[in-house]
Design a protein around this motif. Structure first.
Motif, PDB file in Angstrom:
ATOM      1  N   GLU A  30       4.555  40.170  65.836  1.00  0.00           N
ATOM      2  CA  GLU A  30       3.693  41.332  65.606  1.00  0.00           C
ATOM      3  C   GLU A  30       4.344  42.396  64.728  1.00  0.00           C
ATOM      4  OE1 GLU A  30       0.925  41.902  69.286  1.00  0.00           O
ATOM      5  OE2 GLU A  30       2.990  41.725  70.017  1.00  0.00           O
ATOM      6  N   THR A  31       5.646  42.310  64.494  1.00  0.00           N
ATOM      7  CA  THR A  31       6.329  43.351  63.721  1.00  0.00           C
ATOM      8  C   THR A  31       6.426  42.959  62.253  1.00  0.00           C
ATOM      9  OG1 THR A  31       8.537  42.410  64.015  1.00  0.00           O
ATOM     10  CG2 THR A  31       7.738  43.940  65.733  1.00  0.00           C
ATOM     11  N   ASP A  32       6.538  43.953  61.395  1.00  0.00           N
ATOM     12  CA  ASP A  32       6.712  43.687  59.967  1.00  0.00           C
ATOM     13  C   ASP A  32       7.988  42.889  59.717  1.00  0.00           C
ATOM     14  OD1 ASP A  32       4.371  45.011  59.364  1.00  0.00           O
ATOM     15  OD2 ASP A  32       5.353  46.873  58.746  1.00  0.00           O
ATOM     16  N   GLU A  33       9.046  43.212  60.452  1.00  0.00           N
ATOM     17  CA  GLU A  33      10.308  42.487  60.301  1.00  0.00           C
ATOM     18  C   GLU A  33      10.137  41.018  60.691  1.00  0.00           C
ATOM     19  OE1 GLU A  33      14.926  42.543  61.928  1.00  0.00           O
ATOM     20  OE2 GLU A  33      13.498  44.021  62.692  1.00  0.00           O
ATOM     21  N   LEU A  85       7.345  39.299  60.651  1.00  0.00           N
ATOM     22  CA  LEU A  85       6.506  38.659  59.630  1.00  0.00           C
ATOM     23  C   LEU A  85       7.330  38.311  58.397  1.00  0.00           C
ATOM     24  CD1 LEU A  85       3.365  40.966  59.868  1.00  0.00           C
ATOM     25  CD2 LEU A  85       3.608  38.654  60.780  1.00  0.00           C
ATOM     26  N   ALA A  86       8.159  39.249  57.962  1.00  0.00           N
ATOM     27  CA  ALA A  86       9.009  39.019  56.783  1.00  0.00           C
ATOM     28  C   ALA A  86       9.961  37.857  57.034  1.00  0.00           C
ATOM     29  CB  ALA A  86       9.774  40.290  56.420  1.00  0.00           C
ATOM     30  N   LYS A 121      -3.815  39.001  60.929  1.00  0.00           N
ATOM     31  CA  LYS A 121      -3.051  39.674  59.871  1.00  0.00           C
ATOM     32  C   LYS A 121      -3.218  38.906  58.566  1.00  0.00           C
ATOM     33  CE  LYS A 121       0.420  41.667  62.906  1.00  0.00           C
ATOM     34  NZ  LYS A 121      -0.390  42.814  63.223  1.00  0.00           N
ATOM     35  N   LYS A 170      -0.703  41.387  52.624  1.00  0.00           N
ATOM     36  CA  LYS A 170      -0.669  42.845  52.854  1.00  0.00           C
ATOM     37  C   LYS A 170       0.669  43.288  53.375  1.00  0.00           C
ATOM     38  CE  LYS A 170      -5.522  43.631  53.316  1.00  0.00           C
ATOM     39  NZ  LYS A 170      -6.579  44.281  53.989  1.00  0.00           N
TER      40      LYS A 170
END
Length: 131
Positions: A4-7, A9-10, A127, A131
């Protein structure tokens, strides 16, 4: 594992090489077309999946009719379908041994999401990778 976090996902996207994009469209205005194009430009191998377009070429990639028709291991199944299709697609993703599942914006089915998690898939819900 649910990411769920941007980190998170990256980090997931750094490990992915081959994406199966389910619900690929030939219509330029559709988000599935735009994300296909985006992922290809970022250097990912992308196999478009759409039974109605199977055998056609989309952005230089041959469209297949189902996940089972992909001839190489898939790192991520990216789903652009209505949530009602998710249970069957989760079963297909499990059957081909895909380690990760990503549902696009507004693509939800809690039971299918839980099944993917229970089967050990890394899961991203609701998601967009562009984006």
């Amino acid at each position: 594992m649910l990411i769920e976090t941007d980190e998170g996902l990256a980090n997931l996207l750094k490990t992915v090489r081959h994406v199966a994009l389910v619900g690929a469209s030939q219509k330029l205005e559709r988000s599935s077309y735009q994300v296909l194009e985006f992922l290809l430009k970022k250097g990912y191998r992308v196999t478009p999946v759409n039974p109605g377009l199977a055998g056609q070429i989309l952005l230089g990639q041959t469209v297949v009719g189902s996940l089972g028709h992909i001839d190489a291991p898939v790192d991520l199944v990216d789903i652009f379908r209505d949530g009602s299709a998710l249970p069957g697609l989760v079963d297909e993703a499990i059957a081909i041994g895909a380690p990760s599942l990503w549902t696009q914006l507004d693509v939800r089915h809690p039971e299918a999401e839980q099944k993917a998690l229970d089967q050990g898939l890394t899961v991203v819900i609701d998601k967009c990778p562009a984006k």
